[in-house]
Each structure stands twice: as structure tokens, then as C-alpha cells.
Write a protein that holds these residues in place. Structure first.
Motif, PDB file in Angstrom:
ATOM      1  N   ALA A 253      -8.926 -24.117  35.348  1.00  0.00           N
ATOM      2  CA  ALA A 253      -8.180 -24.842  36.509  1.00  0.00           C
ATOM      3  C   ALA A 253      -7.533 -25.996  35.715  1.00  0.00           C
ATOM      4  O   ALA A 253      -6.094 -26.419  36.251  1.00  0.00           O
ATOM      5  CB  ALA A 253      -8.723 -25.099  37.825  1.00  0.00           C
ATOM      6  N   LYS A 254      -8.231 -26.915  35.111  1.00  0.00           N
ATOM      7  CA  LYS A 254      -7.657 -28.015  34.437  1.00  0.00           C
ATOM      8  C   LYS A 254      -6.669 -27.943  33.338  1.00  0.00           C
ATOM      9  O   LYS A 254      -5.374 -28.383  33.403  1.00  0.00           O
ATOM     10  CB  LYS A 254      -8.839 -28.598  33.736  1.00  0.00           C
ATOM     11  N   THR A 255      -6.759 -26.558  32.693  1.00  0.00           N
ATOM     12  CA  THR A 255      -5.726 -26.232  31.643  1.00  0.00           C
ATOM     13  C   THR A 255      -4.467 -25.799  32.387  1.00  0.00           C
ATOM     14  O   THR A 255      -3.209 -26.020  31.958  1.00  0.00           O
ATOM     15  CB  THR A 255      -6.286 -25.190  30.846  1.00  0.00           C
ATOM     16  N   ALA A 256      -4.773 -25.161  33.365  1.00  0.00           N
ATOM     17  CA  ALA A 256      -3.554 -24.514  34.238  1.00  0.00           C
ATOM     18  C   ALA A 256      -2.770 -25.725  34.857  1.00  0.00           C
ATOM     19  O   ALA A 256      -1.780 -25.623  35.307  1.00  0.00           O
ATOM     20  CB  ALA A 256      -3.932 -23.524  35.231  1.00  0.00           C
ATOM     21  N   THR A 257      -3.572 -26.809  34.963  1.00  0.00           N
ATOM     22  CA  THR A 257      -2.831 -27.894  36.008  1.00  0.00           C
ATOM     23  C   THR A 257      -1.986 -29.048  35.012  1.00  0.00           C
ATOM     24  O   THR A 257      -0.990 -29.310  35.256  1.00  0.00           O
ATOM     25  CB  THR A 257      -3.804 -28.782  36.865  1.00  0.00           C
ATOM     26  N   ASN A 258      -2.641 -29.885  34.135  1.00  0.00           N
ATOM     27  CA  ASN A 258      -2.049 -30.462  33.243  1.00  0.00           C
ATOM     28  C   ASN A 258      -2.730 -30.712  31.748  1.00  0.00           C
ATOM     29  O   ASN A 258      -2.771 -31.660  31.302  1.00  0.00           O
ATOM     30  CB  ASN A 258      -2.285 -32.066  34.039  1.00  0.00           C
ATOM     31  N   SER A 259      -3.473 -29.536  31.498  1.00  0.00           N
ATOM     32  CA  SER A 259      -4.004 -29.485  30.217  1.00  0.00           C
ATOM     33  C   SER A 259      -5.019 -30.387  29.846  1.00  0.00           C
ATOM     34  O   SER A 259      -6.186 -29.854  29.751  1.00  0.00           O
ATOM     35  CB  SER A 259      -2.860 -29.708  28.906  1.00  0.00           C
TER      36      SER A 259
END
Length: 396
Positions: free
Chosen positions: A263-269
Motif C-alpha cells: 500500500a505504501k509503494t502504491a501511495t507515495n513510494s
């Protein structure tokens, strides 16, 4: 214009409350007891300026700070969280189970991303933190509130509502709760961890005020009693380091951390590396203990002044909490005062607070005579001036 997403309407009420809170916080002419900002004096700007001038050079950590970083967060900072912030509180974990987010609110947002579908149920406290309600509503979840008393969440009510509603998770701020300043008792912390395991429900422990305790007995986090991975701990550096750094973290099981990573990578890397480097250096150089003592002493003084002023200036019959830490007290006014309506007049007199009604997800007029009063960012002389000014508005 194309229509907005349905979530925009779902979160409209809570979003309006947050907009108003930030408005009063940023007006220099208003004495604001409304927002939850830390004190200006609690921000370690001078020492961070010195650290930055040294470590951000190209031959030091400059390239690291200005480059992309790992989505889970910088290992050095995750080790500091594990060893310096969690282990002393009784939470045993490892850096692989800690993910660094952009402030504590992103931690809540990421957890919702991996768990919440439209229509899911989230159990919350009554009252609860309206900013997180805004996030829950953005994901089109339904919030069901649970009773609180002076010792925090009433566990029997939580258990009954788990059986009735089958929620995805139970959201709690167990230490110096926002908005009331109350603290969940040790026995209830243990029971809440057990309930998560028993009913296969996530206990979402949001604990950003835990480390600014300035009186009373230290209590272990709920996560310290979690034996099954059902408790997910979210925390923040905003209150103990810097809100502008936008640093928070999540502590979770292997499986949950893996999903949060995605989820973090899909949000703002990843979270900003400059903030992570500066924060890690601050702790690594041994500056935190003295800083921590200073901010606890500062907030203890401001709490004492605020409570003294409420007792002195507010109408007879006013009831307020006595927090052992954090930034807030919660006041209930006598005589049918509507604090939502009163706030409009208070702002005209250059004084602000957070009206209580907005912290209740139930509606039905709950909290209309209540207010959350934040003392953290206001110096003692202005606390006295603001409290006297507010009392005149209440009594007029």
C-alpha cells in the motif's frame, strides 16, 4: 464537470470540522485552544539546524537524504523505534515489522487501504478523534461508537458490539485520548488484546501521545499484550520530535507489514529521507532523553495552568478531565450551553476551541455541551488570557 467520487460526500461532515480546526490554528490573532499542535518551544530547531549543516553535505549523508529510500523506511530509524521507543515500553518486535509512514495519519490511512471495503464496520470510542473518522469515512466505512468511562473504553460494550456488528477493527487511542485526555486502564488493555485474538478482529492502537506522560503511572501499550498479531500499533514523531517532519510508524505482524509495504509503494513510494536522516541523527546522538524531559516539564506546567484557569473562570458545575499527559483536557459545561454555536461568537472574540459535538459519530445531540481544550501550544500567560476571555463568552 464530472461528478465527484461517492467518498467525497461520505466524508463531508468530518472534513468540514477539520478545515475549521486548521483555520483557527493558523490565525495569529486568535488564542487557539482548538488544534493539537505541539509547542513552538518543543521543536528542536537549533540543534536540528546544526545537525543538518553537518550531515547533509555530499561527503556525509547528503546523497542519502536527497535520494529515494526504501518503502518500509530507513533501517537505522526503524532500529531506533524498536530499541529506544518500543522495547522500554514492553513491546518486543524487530525492524522488519516496523514501517515508516508520512506522519501518524498515513499509518491509519495505510491500514484502511489494506483492510477496509465500502460498508465495513469500525468500532470507535465515544467520543473519538475526528481526523481519523474523516479517514474511515473516506474509505466508506461505518463507525459504531462504544462507551467510555474514566478508565477508557468499556470492554463489555466493545465485546457486545463485536458480536453484533462483526467489525473489521476496533480503533482506540488508549493513552491521553484525543479528545478527552483519558487513559485506558492496564487491565482493559490486556482484555482488549485478548478480544482481538478471540474474535479475529484487528485492534488498531493509535498512541501518538504515549511518550509525553508527565504524571501518573507508566502503562504498557496494548501491543505489549498481543500474542497473535491482531493488535496493530500506529504512532507518530509529531508530538515528540516535529510535526513538520511528517514521520510516523506502524508496528504489525509479518503478514500485515507485507500488505502495508504494498500500500505504501502504491501511495507515495516512501517517506521523505531528509526527515528520516535528521530524526535518526537526533536520536543517535543521544539528544532525545533531555529533549523528552524538557517537553514533559513544559506540558505539565501548561496543563496545570489550564486546569487552574478552568476551575477559576468557567461556570460553576463545569466538569473536566485531569490528563496525566498529552495535550488536551475535555470540559462539559452546565446549563445547556451549545458549544458549536458558542464557537462562532468565541472566534469573534479571538478565542477558539474544538466543539465537542464533532467528536461523536452517533449524532443525536451528543457532546453539544462539551469542548476539547488544547493547552500544548499556548504559553501560560495566553492560557490565562484565553480562559478568561472564553469564560466571558460562555457567561454572556
Amino acid at each position: 464537470m464530472p461528478s465527484f467520487a461517492q467518498r467525497v460526500a461520505t466524508m463531508e461532515k468530518s472534513a468540514a470540522i477539520i478545515r475549521n480546526l486548521f483555520g483557527s490554528m493558523t490565525d495569529p490573532d486568535i488564542i487557539s485552544f482548538g488544534g493539537g499542535a505541539p509547542a513552538r518551544e518543543a521543536l528542536p530547531m537549533n540543534v536540528l539546524r546544526e545537525i543538518a549543516s553537518e550531515v547533509l553535505a555530499p561527503d556525509k549523508r547528503g546523497f542519502e537524504a536527497f535520494s529515494y529510500g526504501p518503502p518500509i523506511g530507513m533501517l537505522e530509524l526503524r532500529e531506533i523505534i524498536v530499541n529506544d521507543l518500543l522495547a522500554p515500553k514492553g513491546v518486543k518486535t524487530n525492524p522488519g515489522n516496523v514501517l515508516i509512514g508520512s506522519g501518524g495519519l498515513e499509518a491509519i490511512n495505510l491500514i484502511c487501504q489494506v483492510y477496509i471495503d465500502p460498508g465495513d464496520i469500525i468500532l470507535v470510542e465515544r467520543p473519538t478523534f475526528v481526523h481519523c473518522v474523516e479517514i474511515f469515512e473516506m474509505f466508506q466505512a461505518t463507525c459504531i461508537s462504544c462507551q467510555m468511562d474514566d478508565d477508557g473504553l468499556v470492554i463489555e460494550d466493545v465485546e457486545e458490539k463485536i458480536k453484533q456488528y462483526n467489525p473489521k477493527f476496533v480503533y482506540t487511542i488508549p493513552t491521553f485520548q484525543n479528545p478527552t485526555g483519558k487513559t485506558l486502564s492496564l487491565e482493559r488493555r490486556k482484555k482488549l488484546a485478548e478480544i482481538g485474538t478471540k474474535y479475529d478482529v484487528i485492534i488498531l492502537e493509535d498512541d501518538p501521545y504515549r511518550d509525553i506522560r508527565y504524571s501518573g503511572e507508566e502503562l504498557a501499550p496494548i501491543k505489549a499484550f498481543d500474542n497473535s498479531g491482531h493488535t496493530v500499533l500506529a504512532n507518530s514523531f509529531s508530538k515528540i520530535f516535529s510535526p513538520g517532519s511528517r514521520l510516523g510508524y506502524v508496528v504489525a505482524s509479518d503478514e500485515v507489514t507485507k500488505r502495508l509495504f504494498d500500500a505504501k509503494t502504491a501511495t507515495n513510494s516512501h517517506t521523505g529521507m531528509i526527515s528520516q536522516v535528521l530524526c535518526a541523527e537526533f536520536f543517535k546522538r543521544g539528544l532525545y532523553p533531555a529533549h523528552h524531559k524538557m517537553i514533559c516539564d513544559l506540558y505539565r506546567t501548561r496543563r496545570d495552568v489550564m486546569l487552574e484557569c478552568i476551575d477559576k473562570f468557567f461556570p460553576e458545575g463545569t466538569v473536566h478531565t485531569y490528563p496525566d499527559g498529552g495535550l488536551f483536557t475535555w470540559a462539559e459545561l452546565p446549563g445547556g450551553v451549545n458549544t458549536t454555536e458558542l464557537l462562532k461568537e468565541a472566534i469573534q472574540h479571538k478565542i477558539a476551541y474544538a466543539a465537542g459535538e464533532g467528536f461523536f459519530t452517533d449524532g443525536n445531540g451528543l457532546g453539544t455541551n462539551c469542548m476539547r481544550i488544547s493547552f500544548g501550544s499556548v504559553i501560560p500567560d495566553r492560557i490565562r488570557l484565553g480562559a478568561e476571555r472564553l469564560c466571558k463568552v460562555i457567561c454572556s
